[in-house]
Motif scaffolding. Structure first.
Motif, PDB file in Angstrom:
ATOM      1  N   VAL A 189      10.959   2.080   1.151  1.00  0.00           N
ATOM      2  CA  VAL A 189      10.170   2.882   0.880  1.00  0.00           C
ATOM      3  C   VAL A 189      10.431   4.379   1.212  1.00  0.00           C
ATOM      4  CG1 VAL A 189       7.933   3.690   1.755  1.00  0.00           C
ATOM      5  CG2 VAL A 189       8.264   1.339   1.826  1.00  0.00           C
ATOM      6  N   ALA A 190      10.121   5.309   0.232  1.00  0.00           N
ATOM      7  CA  ALA A 190      10.666   6.568   0.183  1.00  0.00           C
ATOM      8  C   ALA A 190       9.262   7.642   0.023  1.00  0.00           C
ATOM      9  CB  ALA A 190      11.713   6.907  -0.601  1.00  0.00           C
ATOM     10  N   TRP A 191       9.064   8.310   0.898  1.00  0.00           N
ATOM     11  CA  TRP A 191       7.949   9.224   0.923  1.00  0.00           C
ATOM     12  C   TRP A 191       8.095  10.624   1.804  1.00  0.00           C
ATOM     13  CZ3 TRP A 191       3.270   9.453   4.245  1.00  0.00           C
ATOM     14  CH2 TRP A 191       2.193  10.594   3.481  1.00  0.00           C
ATOM     15  N   GLY A 192       8.205  11.535   1.209  1.00  0.00           N
ATOM     16  CA  GLY A 192       8.322  12.980   1.864  1.00  0.00           C
ATOM     17  C   GLY A 192       9.552  13.229   2.875  1.00  0.00           C
ATOM     18  N   GLY A 193      10.441  12.741   2.271  1.00  0.00           N
ATOM     19  CA  GLY A 193      11.862  12.829   3.103  1.00  0.00           C
ATOM     20  C   GLY A 193      12.251  11.760   3.925  1.00  0.00           C
ATOM     21  N   VAL A 194      11.089  10.827   4.061  1.00  0.00           N
ATOM     22  CA  VAL A 194      11.390   9.615   4.837  1.00  0.00           C
ATOM     23  C   VAL A 194      11.694   8.361   4.018  1.00  0.00           C
ATOM     24  CG1 VAL A 194      10.303   8.307   6.606  1.00  0.00           C
ATOM     25  CG2 VAL A 194       9.548  10.334   6.366  1.00  0.00           C
ATOM     26  N   ASP A 195      12.837   7.834   4.212  1.00  0.00           N
ATOM     27  CA  ASP A 195      13.658   6.725   3.386  1.00  0.00           C
ATOM     28  C   ASP A 195      13.847   5.750   4.216  1.00  0.00           C
ATOM     29  OD1 ASP A 195      14.627   5.452   1.568  1.00  0.00           O
ATOM     30  OD2 ASP A 195      16.121   6.832   0.839  1.00  0.00           O
ATOM     31  N   VAL A 196      13.189   4.333   4.485  1.00  0.00           N
ATOM     32  CA  VAL A 196      13.244   3.598   5.100  1.00  0.00           C
ATOM     33  C   VAL A 196      13.081   2.052   4.399  1.00  0.00           C
ATOM     34  CG1 VAL A 196      12.486   4.643   7.273  1.00  0.00           C
ATOM     35  CG2 VAL A 196      10.767   3.456   5.963  1.00  0.00           C
ATOM     36  N   THR A 197      13.740   1.110   5.145  1.00  0.00           N
ATOM     37  CA  THR A 197      13.445  -0.289   4.412  1.00  0.00           C
ATOM     38  C   THR A 197      12.587  -0.930   5.638  1.00  0.00           C
ATOM     39  OG1 THR A 197      15.431  -0.298   3.503  1.00  0.00           O
ATOM     40  CG2 THR A 197      14.313  -2.490   4.122  1.00  0.00           C
ATOM     41  N   LEU A 198      11.463  -1.352   5.457  1.00  0.00           N
ATOM     42  CA  LEU A 198      10.618  -2.091   6.038  1.00  0.00           C
ATOM     43  C   LEU A 198      10.709  -3.521   6.164  1.00  0.00           C
ATOM     44  CD1 LEU A 198       7.176  -0.085   5.655  1.00  0.00           C
ATOM     45  CD2 LEU A 198       8.743   0.243   7.557  1.00  0.00           C
ATOM     46  N   VAL A 199      10.760  -4.174   7.156  1.00  0.00           N
ATOM     47  CA  VAL A 199      10.730  -5.748   7.099  1.00  0.00           C
ATOM     48  C   VAL A 199       9.648  -6.314   8.131  1.00  0.00           C
ATOM     49  CG1 VAL A 199      12.543  -7.594   7.624  1.00  0.00           C
ATOM     50  CG2 VAL A 199      13.435  -5.484   6.899  1.00  0.00           C
ATOM     51  N   GLY A 200       9.414  -7.533   7.397  1.00  0.00           N
ATOM     52  CA  GLY A 200       8.124  -8.169   8.312  1.00  0.00           C
ATOM     53  C   GLY A 200       7.949  -9.436   7.946  1.00  0.00           C
ATOM     54  N   GLU A 253       0.794  -1.093  -0.318  1.00  0.00           N
ATOM     55  CA  GLU A 253       0.024   0.073  -0.161  1.00  0.00           C
ATOM     56  C   GLU A 253       1.050   1.320  -0.141  1.00  0.00           C
ATOM     57  OE1 GLU A 253      -3.347   1.776   2.893  1.00  0.00           O
ATOM     58  OE2 GLU A 253      -3.210  -0.356   2.852  1.00  0.00           O
ATOM     59  N   ARG A 254       0.300   2.308  -0.744  1.00  0.00           N
ATOM     60  CA  ARG A 254       1.093   3.584  -0.744  1.00  0.00           C
ATOM     61  C   ARG A 254       1.255   4.133   0.697  1.00  0.00           C
ATOM     62  NH1 ARG A 254       2.858   5.724  -5.077  1.00  0.00           N
ATOM     63  NH2 ARG A 254       2.137   5.036  -6.991  1.00  0.00           N
ATOM     64  N   PRO A 255       2.410   4.725   1.172  1.00  0.00           N
ATOM     65  CA  PRO A 255       2.379   5.168   2.433  1.00  0.00           C
ATOM     66  C   PRO A 255       1.459   6.527   2.601  1.00  0.00           C
ATOM     67  CG  PRO A 255       4.667   5.252   1.431  1.00  0.00           C
ATOM     68  CD  PRO A 255       3.608   4.773   0.424  1.00  0.00           C
ATOM     69  N   SER A 256       1.048   7.271   1.497  1.00  0.00           N
ATOM     70  CA  SER A 256       0.126   8.194   1.635  1.00  0.00           C
ATOM     71  C   SER A 256      -1.297   7.765   1.754  1.00  0.00           C
ATOM     72  CB  SER A 256      -0.023   9.044   0.332  1.00  0.00           C
ATOM     73  OG  SER A 256      -0.199   8.315  -0.811  1.00  0.00           O
ATOM     74  N   ALA A 257      -1.681   6.479   1.265  1.00  0.00           N
ATOM     75  CA  ALA A 257      -3.131   6.035   1.958  1.00  0.00           C
ATOM     76  C   ALA A 257      -2.885   5.495   3.120  1.00  0.00           C
ATOM     77  CB  ALA A 257      -3.326   4.772   1.003  1.00  0.00           C
ATOM     78  N   ALA A 258      -1.762   4.891   3.700  1.00  0.00           N
ATOM     79  CA  ALA A 258      -1.840   4.403   5.252  1.00  0.00           C
ATOM     80  C   ALA A 258      -1.527   5.528   6.359  1.00  0.00           C
ATOM     81  CB  ALA A 258      -0.706   3.467   5.067  1.00  0.00           C
ATOM     82  N   PHE A 259      -1.151   6.676   5.917  1.00  0.00           N
ATOM     83  CA  PHE A 259      -0.382   7.648   6.924  1.00  0.00           C
ATOM     84  C   PHE A 259      -1.118   9.097   6.471  1.00  0.00           C
ATOM     85  CE2 PHE A 259       2.522   4.277   7.494  1.00  0.00           C
ATOM     86  CZ  PHE A 259       2.513   4.096   8.719  1.00  0.00           C
ATOM     87  N   GLY A 260      -1.528   9.876   7.355  1.00  0.00           N
ATOM     88  CA  GLY A 260      -2.112  11.141   7.001  1.00  0.00           C
ATOM     89  C   GLY A 260      -1.185  11.989   6.348  1.00  0.00           C
ATOM     90  N   SER A 261       0.292  11.762   6.730  1.00  0.00           N
ATOM     91  CA  SER A 261       1.539  12.778   6.245  1.00  0.00           C
ATOM     92  C   SER A 261       2.760  12.027   6.409  1.00  0.00           C
ATOM     93  CB  SER A 261       1.194  14.200   7.142  1.00  0.00           C
ATOM     94  OG  SER A 261       1.619  13.683   8.512  1.00  0.00           O
ATOM     95  N   PRO A 262       3.751  12.690   5.847  1.00  0.00           N
ATOM     96  CA  PRO A 262       4.908  12.259   5.939  1.00  0.00           C
ATOM     97  C   PRO A 262       5.404  12.137   7.283  1.00  0.00           C
ATOM     98  CG  PRO A 262       4.944  13.658   3.804  1.00  0.00           C
ATOM     99  CD  PRO A 262       3.634  13.705   4.662  1.00  0.00           C
ATOM    100  N   GLY A 263       4.988  13.275   8.004  1.00  0.00           N
ATOM    101  CA  GLY A 263       5.327  13.323   9.517  1.00  0.00           C
ATOM    102  C   GLY A 263       4.792  12.315  10.316  1.00  0.00           C
ATOM    103  N   ALA A 264       3.504  11.789  10.138  1.00  0.00           N
ATOM    104  CA  ALA A 264       2.994  10.881  10.691  1.00  0.00           C
ATOM    105  C   ALA A 264       3.865   9.412  10.170  1.00  0.00           C
ATOM    106  CB  ALA A 264       1.549  10.413  10.288  1.00  0.00           C
ATOM    107  N   PHE A 265       4.158   9.015   9.086  1.00  0.00           N
ATOM    108  CA  PHE A 265       4.914   8.067   8.549  1.00  0.00           C
ATOM    109  C   PHE A 265       6.218   8.055   9.277  1.00  0.00           C
ATOM    110  CE2 PHE A 265       7.501   6.149   4.941  1.00  0.00           C
ATOM    111  CZ  PHE A 265       7.286   4.671   5.388  1.00  0.00           C
TER     112      PHE A 265
END
Length: 153
Positions: free
Chosen positions: A142-153, A104-116
């Protein structure tokens, strides 16, 4: 000719003690090998060093796992294995991060890059505990709004 030698009794006692010791060691050996943390870490590293949008999966053969920044731990009946990762990663421990991990796109799961950013920071500090391991490990860069992370699960 048919005399009993005194040394014979000591030899039989020594052989018996050694046999019991060997039996004790053999019964304590694990039934299987420890999980392959190196292969899982390589998969995560390939995604973390790749461009945003990179994703990879790998089957896990572990009962539990822990992920803290740059340290991956896998635990199974055969033992525990740890590997160091090239870059810090974030475990997808909450529902919204798990949705982003699943595509899912981060913009759909979170309201803002700050929340992400806050969610990834919370998850990064929360990952030092052992959790039940998934059957399949997924890593997504994942990179969105200045947040660049690698999610693992």
């Amino acid at each position: 000719m048919f005399d009993t030698h005194v040394d014979t009794a000591y030899v039989w006692v020594a052989v018996g003690v050694v046999s019991v010791a060997v039996l004790g060691v053999v019964t304590q050996l694990p039934a299987s090998a420890p999980p392959d943390a190196a292969a899982a870490a390589t998969t995560i590293d390939e995604v973390a060093t790749g461009p945003p949008g990179s994703v990879a999966t790998r089957d896990l053969h572990a009962a539990e796992w822990s992920l803290t920044g740059r340290q991956l731990g896998l635990r199974a009946s055969g033992g525990t294995a740890h590997e160091t990762l090239l870059q810090p990663v974030v475990p997808a421990v909450d529902e919204a991060l798990a949705a982003v991990l699943d595509g899912e796109r981060p913009s759909a799961a979170f309201g803002s890059p700050g929340a992400f950013r806050r969610a990834t920071e919370r998850a990064a500090t929360d990952g030092d505990q052992w959790r039940p391991a998934p059957d399949r490990l997924t890593a997504r860069h994942v990179a969105w709004g200045g947040v660049d992370v690698t999610l693992v699960g």
